[in-house]
Design a protein around this motif. Sequence first.
Motif, mmCIF file in Angstrom:
data_model
loop_
_atom_site.group_PDB
_atom_site.id
_atom_site.type_symbol
_atom_site.label_atom_id
_atom_site.label_comp_id
_atom_site.label_asym_id
_atom_site.label_seq_id
_atom_site.Cartn_x
_atom_site.Cartn_y
_atom_site.Cartn_z
ATOM 1 N N GLY A 5 1.146 7.185 7.535
ATOM 2 C CA GLY A 5 0.246 7.231 6.866
ATOM 3 C C GLY A 5 -1.020 8.234 6.825
ATOM 4 O O GLY A 5 -1.042 8.814 7.463
ATOM 5 N N THR A 6 -1.447 7.882 5.811
ATOM 6 C CA THR A 6 -2.616 9.059 5.495
ATOM 7 C C THR A 6 -3.396 9.230 6.035
ATOM 8 O O THR A 6 -4.116 9.972 6.196
ATOM 9 C CB THR A 6 -2.233 8.966 3.911
ATOM 10 O OG1 THR A 6 -1.106 8.783 2.461
ATOM 11 C CG2 THR A 6 -3.455 9.681 2.844
ATOM 12 N N THR A 7 -3.991 7.760 6.490
ATOM 13 C CA THR A 7 -5.367 7.693 7.212
ATOM 14 C C THR A 7 -5.118 8.056 8.866
ATOM 15 O O THR A 7 -5.765 8.346 9.365
ATOM 16 C CB THR A 7 -5.978 5.916 7.041
ATOM 17 O OG1 THR A 7 -5.846 6.383 5.501
ATOM 18 C CG2 THR A 7 -6.955 5.921 7.690
ATOM 19 N N LYS B 67 3.452 6.954 11.402
ATOM 20 C CA LYS B 67 4.988 6.643 10.802
ATOM 21 C C LYS B 67 5.225 4.712 10.019
ATOM 22 O O LYS B 67 4.691 3.698 10.524
ATOM 23 C CB LYS B 67 6.338 6.363 11.648
ATOM 24 C CG LYS B 67 7.474 6.658 11.366
ATOM 25 C CD LYS B 67 8.409 7.234 12.493
ATOM 26 C CE LYS B 67 10.079 7.296 12.029
ATOM 27 N NZ LYS B 67 11.149 7.059 12.360
ATOM 28 N N ARG B 68 5.744 5.792 9.244
ATOM 29 C CA ARG B 68 5.982 3.597 8.210
ATOM 30 C C ARG B 68 7.170 3.495 8.131
ATOM 31 O O ARG B 68 8.347 4.126 8.298
ATOM 32 C CB ARG B 68 5.267 3.569 6.722
ATOM 33 C CG ARG B 68 4.092 4.624 6.696
ATOM 34 C CD ARG B 68 4.074 5.337 4.339
ATOM 35 N NE ARG B 68 3.009 5.725 4.868
ATOM 36 C CZ ARG B 68 1.926 6.258 3.558
ATOM 37 N NH1 ARG B 68 3.117 6.736 2.619
ATOM 38 N NH2 ARG B 68 0.729 7.054 3.270
ATOM 39 N N ARG B 69 7.411 1.976 7.953
ATOM 40 C CA ARG B 69 8.459 1.737 8.122
ATOM 41 C C ARG B 69 9.011 0.789 6.920
ATOM 42 O O ARG B 69 8.390 1.761 5.584
ATOM 43 C CB ARG B 69 8.312 -0.103 8.529
ATOM 44 C CG ARG B 69 7.478 -0.320 10.034
ATOM 45 C CD ARG B 69 6.683 -1.538 10.486
ATOM 46 N NE ARG B 69 7.331 -2.678 9.407
ATOM 47 C CZ ARG B 69 6.766 -3.782 9.872
ATOM 48 N NH1 ARG B 69 5.955 -4.498 9.908
ATOM 49 N NH2 ARG B 69 8.150 -4.900 9.813
ATOM 50 N N ALA C 81 -8.278 3.097 3.506
ATOM 51 C CA ALA C 81 -7.056 3.144 1.938
ATOM 52 C C ALA C 81 -7.297 5.149 2.731
ATOM 53 O O ALA C 81 -7.639 5.923 2.911
ATOM 54 C CB ALA C 81 -8.029 3.879 0.741
ATOM 55 N N GLY C 82 -5.982 5.340 1.950
ATOM 56 C CA GLY C 82 -5.668 6.984 1.735
ATOM 57 C C GLY C 82 -4.712 7.507 0.927
ATOM 58 O O GLY C 82 -3.929 6.725 0.779
ATOM 59 N N HIS C 83 -5.596 7.697 -0.222
ATOM 60 C CA HIS C 83 -4.734 8.587 -1.303
ATOM 61 C C HIS C 83 -4.797 9.655 -1.689
ATOM 62 O O HIS C 83 -5.573 10.730 -1.477
ATOM 63 C CB HIS C 83 -5.613 7.409 -2.661
ATOM 64 C CG HIS C 83 -5.500 6.394 -2.750
ATOM 65 N ND1 HIS C 83 -6.779 6.111 -3.815
ATOM 66 C CD2 HIS C 83 -5.453 5.541 -1.551
ATOM 67 C CE1 HIS C 83 -6.600 4.206 -3.280
ATOM 68 N NE2 HIS C 83 -5.991 4.408 -2.289
ATOM 69 N N THR C 84 -3.214 10.213 -1.336
ATOM 70 C CA THR C 84 -3.154 11.658 -1.841
ATOM 71 C C THR C 84 -2.750 12.611 -3.348
ATOM 72 O O THR C 84 -2.200 11.061 -3.910
ATOM 73 C CB THR C 84 -1.461 12.032 -0.400
ATOM 74 O OG1 THR C 84 -1.493 11.006 -0.170
ATOM 75 C CG2 THR C 84 -1.498 13.231 -0.567
ATOM 76 N N GLY D 31 0.909 -1.131 0.172
ATOM 77 C CA GLY D 31 0.403 -0.029 -0.077
ATOM 78 C C GLY D 31 0.937 1.129 0.329
ATOM 79 O O GLY D 31 1.844 1.299 0.110
ATOM 80 N N ASP D 32 -0.044 2.091 -0.116
ATOM 81 C CA ASP D 32 0.641 3.583 -0.130
ATOM 82 C C ASP D 32 2.236 3.951 -1.100
ATOM 83 O O ASP D 32 2.717 4.291 -1.170
ATOM 84 C CB ASP D 32 1.581 4.029 0.923
ATOM 85 C CG ASP D 32 0.457 3.751 2.639
ATOM 86 O OD1 ASP D 32 -1.268 3.795 1.885
ATOM 87 O OD2 ASP D 32 0.301 3.394 3.971
ATOM 88 N N GLU D 33 1.493 3.096 -2.177
ATOM 89 C CA GLU D 33 3.272 3.228 -3.341
ATOM 90 C C GLU D 33 3.004 4.835 -3.941
ATOM 91 O O GLU D 33 3.187 5.000 -4.895
ATOM 92 C CB GLU D 33 2.363 1.870 -4.275
ATOM 93 C CG GLU D 33 2.719 0.555 -3.646
ATOM 94 C CD GLU D 33 1.512 -0.380 -3.499
ATOM 95 O OE1 GLU D 33 0.253 0.849 -3.042
ATOM 96 O OE2 GLU D 33 1.648 -1.256 -3.081
HETATM 97 MG MG MG Z 1 -2.249 6.160 1.491
#
Ligand code: MG
Length: 430
Positions: free
Chosen positions: A298-300, A304-306, A39-42, A12-14
Motif C-alpha cells: 500500500g502507498t498509504t 501488503k496487498r492481496r 488515497a496513495g497515487h504514485t 484501488g491502486d490500479e
Molecule cells: Mg493507491
Amino acid sequence: MGNVAVIGSQWGDEGKGKIVDWLSSRADVVVRFQGGHNAGHTLVIGDVEYKLHLLPSGIVREGKLSVIGNGVVVDPWALLKEIGTVTEKGVKVTPESLKVAENVNLILPVHQKLDAALEAARGNSKIGTTGRGIGPAYEDKVARRGIRLCDLAHPDLLKEKVTNLLLHHNALLKGLGAEEVSVDDLYNELIAITPKILPFAAPVWKILDEAHHDGKKILFEGAQGLMLDVDHGTYPFVTSSNTVSGNAAAGSGVGPKTVGYVLGITKAYTTRVGTGPFPTELFDDIGETLGRRGHEFGTTTGRKRRCGWFDAVMVRQAVKVGGIDGLALTKLDVLDGLDEIKVCVGYDWNGQKLNYYPASQVAQAEVTPIYETMQGWSESTRGARSWADLPPAAIKYVKRLEELVGSPVTLLSTSPERDDTILVQDPFFS
Ligand code: MG
Ligand code: GDP
Ligand code: IMO
C-alpha cells in the motif's frame, strides 16, 4: 474536445496516479472530487518518485491548476505536510496553483481517533481502513455537524460547531473506552492552522465553470476504485464515498455533462488491501509472484496487498455502473513470464451460475470464480512503448479482456515510469 474523468475500476491502486500524471500534459486543470488522504497515487518521473495522497496528480506539472473539490474530505494538517513534502522535491504549491473548495468538509484529529476506536470495536469484522478518519468525517458531513473550510473564517461559529461536534463524539469515545477530546484543544488547533490553510479556500464550482467556458481542459482524478464505492462496492468493506464517475460532477460542483470521457484505470490482474471478499484471490506462489513483481504494498499504509487473477465479471460491472468509456490497462508487464494466465468469466454460487457480482454480503463471500485459461508469454513487455513491441500472446490477452469487459483499451501502461505508456486513442479527443 471534452474533459476526462479517471476512475479506478477495481479495489484501488490500479495506477490512477501514473495515468493522471501522463494525461495532465494535455489538461489545464486537475480536480480531486472524492476520498481524502486514504488515497496513495504514485508518479514516477525519471529518478523522482512522488506519492500523493490529497494533492491532485497534476501538481507536479508547472502551469496546471490543481483543485480539491467539495466532495473530498480534507485533513488540513495532512495537506500542509504534503505540500511541504512536494515543495522539498522542487514542486511549487501556492494559493494560485492550488484551490480547495471553501465548502469542503474537514477531517479532524477526533475523526482519526474514532476511526481507530471503531475498528478496534469491530473485532473480527474489521474493515481494514487506512485509519485516516475518512469514514467518521463523511458521517459528520451527512449528519450536518461537519466543520467546513469556510467555517475557519468565523471563530465564534467555529467554537460553537466544535462544541456541538464534541458533545456528540465525546459520548461515543467514552462509550468505546477511548480518551475524550477537549473543546479548547481542538478549537485552538484549528485557529492555529487557519492562516496557513484558509488562503487556499475558493469557490471551486465557479472556477471550474469559468475554466470550462474558456475552453480549458479539465481532468477529474478519482481515488479508490469501483468495488470500494459505498453503494456499488463490497459493502460494508468499502470506503465512505462514491467512487463512480457520477460523483466527479457532484464532488466538484459541475454538471454531469461537463465530466466528459470516463477512463477506467484497470490493473491487468487484481489486488485489494484491507479486508473483504475477493473471489479471484490467489494464496499460492503465483499470488506471491504477482505481489513481488508488482511491488504490491500500500502507498498509504505500507500494507501488503492481496493479489489475484483478473476478474472480468467485476470489471464489466464497473464499466456499466461507472459509465466507463474506455480502459487504461496497467501493469501488463507484471504478468511477463507466466506459463498460463487465468481470467474470471463468471461465478458459481452453490451450483448457480452468475454473470454479475451480487450485492449480498453472503453471496459475495461465497461465490467461486469460473476461469478461462489463456496462454502466457515469456518475452518482456516492460517499458514497451508501442503495440509492435508486445508479444502476440500479450496482445491476445488484452484483446480478450476488451471483449469480456465490453470496453476498449485506449491506453496501456507497461512500467511505473511516466513515458512507458502506449496511446491507442486520446481520451481528450474521444
Ligand atoms: Mg493507491
Ligand atoms: P493508484 O492509487 O491507482 O494511483 O495506484 P498506486 O500508485 O497506489 O499503485 C500503483 C503502483 O503500480 C505504483 O507503485 C505505480 O508506480 C505502479 N505502476 C503503475 N503503472 C504500472 C505499470 O504499468 N507497470 C508496473 N510494473 N508498475 C506500474
Ligand atoms: P487509491 O486512491 C486501495 C480501502 C482500505 C479499506 C477501505 C476503507 O490509492 O486507489 P478508508 O480508510 O477509506 O475508510 O478504508 O478502503 N482503501 C483503499 N484501497 N486504494 C485506495 O486508494 C484506498 N483507499 C481506501 O484499505 O479496505
